[in-house]
Design a protein around this motif. Sequence first.
Motif, mmCIF file in Angstrom:
data_model
loop_
_atom_site.group_PDB
_atom_site.id
_atom_site.type_symbol
_atom_site.label_atom_id
_atom_site.label_comp_id
_atom_site.label_asym_id
_atom_site.label_seq_id
_atom_site.Cartn_x
_atom_site.Cartn_y
_atom_site.Cartn_z
ATOM 1 N N UNK A 430 31.725 21.219 33.426
ATOM 2 C CA UNK A 430 31.996 21.854 32.134
ATOM 3 C C UNK A 430 32.893 20.995 31.254
ATOM 4 N N UNK A 431 33.605 20.034 31.843
ATOM 5 C CA UNK A 431 34.441 19.164 31.016
ATOM 6 C C UNK A 431 33.594 18.297 30.083
ATOM 7 N N UNK A 432 32.329 18.094 30.441
ATOM 8 C CA UNK A 432 31.438 17.314 29.581
ATOM 9 C C UNK A 432 31.003 18.094 28.344
ATOM 10 N N UNK A 433 31.153 19.423 28.392
ATOM 11 C CA UNK A 433 30.677 20.251 27.267
ATOM 12 C C UNK A 433 31.555 20.072 26.040
ATOM 13 N N UNK A 434 32.865 19.923 26.243
ATOM 14 C CA UNK A 434 33.779 19.745 25.113
ATOM 15 C C UNK A 434 33.695 20.904 24.129
ATOM 16 N N UNK A 435 33.784 20.586 22.840
ATOM 17 C CA UNK A 435 33.623 21.584 21.771
ATOM 18 C C UNK A 435 32.130 21.699 21.483
ATOM 19 N N UNK A 436 31.430 22.415 22.349
ATOM 20 C CA UNK A 436 29.969 22.474 22.337
ATOM 21 C C UNK A 436 29.458 23.388 21.215
ATOM 22 N N UNK A 437 28.148 23.414 21.046
ATOM 23 C CA UNK A 437 27.511 24.220 20.010
ATOM 24 C C UNK A 437 27.815 25.705 20.221
ATOM 25 N N UNK A 438 28.398 26.343 19.220
ATOM 26 C CA UNK A 438 28.742 27.759 19.302
ATOM 27 C C UNK A 438 30.129 28.045 19.841
ATOM 28 N N UNK A 439 30.850 26.998 20.280
ATOM 29 C CA UNK A 439 32.149 27.209 20.913
ATOM 30 C C UNK A 439 33.176 27.807 19.967
ATOM 31 N N UNK A 440 33.023 27.613 18.673
ATOM 32 C CA UNK A 440 34.039 28.050 17.711
ATOM 33 C C UNK A 440 34.014 29.546 17.435
ATOM 34 N N UNK A 441 32.913 30.229 17.741
ATOM 35 C CA UNK A 441 32.754 31.617 17.273
ATOM 36 C C UNK A 441 33.844 32.553 17.793
ATOM 37 N N UNK A 442 34.189 32.534 19.102
ATOM 38 C CA UNK A 442 35.249 33.441 19.552
ATOM 39 C C UNK A 442 36.602 33.143 18.921
#
Length: 539
Positions: A430-442
């Motif tokens: 999961x560390x590879x995901x970073x600020x992934x698509x949709x991460x900002x919504x919550x």
Amino acid sequence: MSRRSILSFCMVPILVGISVPSPEAATVPDSLRVDGGAIAPAPARADGVRVYKGIPYAAAPIGERRWEPPAAVVPWQGVRSTDTFGADCMQAVNENSPAERPRSEDCLFLNVWAPAKSGRHPVFVWIHGGGSRVGSGAQPTFDGSAFARKGIVVVTINYRLGPLGFLSTPELSARSGYDASGNYGFMDVIAALGWVRRNIGRFGGEPGRVTIGGESSGSVTTSVMMASPLAKGLFAQAIGESGSSLRRAEPASMGATTLAFEEKRGTALMQDLGASDLAALRRVPAERVLASAARLANGQFYNLPVVDGHLLPDAPWRIFASGKFNDVPLLAGWNADEGSLTLLGPKRSFAQMLQATYGAEAGAVARLYPHAPGDDQAALVAAAGHHNIAYPTWLWAYAAARFGRGPVYLYEFDHAPPVPEGTFGTGFDVRLAGAYHGAEIPYVFDTLEAQQGWRIAEADRAVARQMNAWWAAFISTGAPGGEGAAHWPRYVPGEAARRMQVTEHPGAVPDPDRARFDGLMKVHAAIDPPLPGPPAPRR
């Protein structure tokens, strides 16, 4: 934790006859009158918020209404309950619409979070993402309570999805009255905005202070609303998170396409289903329509904006460049690691990705992403994320700033959520995901506590407080504001361009991608086919 895919018109009777309730209408009597009848009042919670769920904003698009513009709500008798979300629009079971959620073609519902205190409050209408194929306004992440506590009325909506919301066929076009078809999901959004204009005052909202916004395909839809003349006057501001329609259509893009292309695909769907005409197609169960569309997709789903000469008079880029768009203040941006989830797919190198995406211009694009030996993966993630999401979002902001007069505010979200191992499947770090698509919504909605298994730290809460405050300020005033290092300046194209870098310690910085996106614009001008134009009149 959901993983999102990388995206009327309302008939005149729905939009006319607008009346603005008086401020006193915000008080809650025994029932509230809205389009269609009376709804039950919502009690004020301890946090000063009232929640109304499952309010119909248009007639059920079933039977003869399948693949038609939304019609006025069918009146009901008695007082309708508002304590349960309406059904999600038809889609395969997925993380955004889990098995326990009802799904139906009768799905044109909206939900309202309102301050209990009477007043004339600004309004935020949220359009969910999910590639215009999955999702709903009932997703827990979209809970509007944090905004409502700041004095904002929040509305989340459902709209028709996939082939039930975006199908075009020659027969549908011939029967439409404007020689085109498709875009029904966008028409639903217009119908919902019309409902908000007529009814939101009864919940304490100000009809003239409506901000629309969304993420991924919801952001694409927001850009379509800015481009469409039929949405004029229904909103005063716009927010786009990770997506726009201002690019050509291709796999992983929701750029606008031609009616001819969509009619050809619609005809293929009919043939696959054994339906000889529209009447037969309307008798096919929705589940079979979805299954056939998924089988025929081949990277191009039934979810694209169609340049139909009606809802979209021309390609969105040309509409913006002509200045004939709905010129309102815009807040737009993307996440730093939009391309990270491409690592879940078949392995490919940076060079292979560039060749498949840019062809003869792959070398020119490679020079835009210099990297040290061994950092091939980082370059791949950056280039894929820019191609699919960041560049088209920037193109929207650039066009609005260059060809319009409304202020534009640009951001990049660069805070990796504390997701648990297994969020994206076994074997993926999961560390590879970073600020992934949709991460900002919550963080935007300040709904961190609704995220299953997140190891929330004070840094996460600080980012959520700041983002929710910025968005609330923009919804309320047309500018995100902020003080000191967190002051958010207006985006102006050119060497002076600045964007907000959203981190635990946010700050406005000279846009580090300006030259890169200028380069991508030149590359696309060299390799892209002509933008879609309006269809020729039928004889």
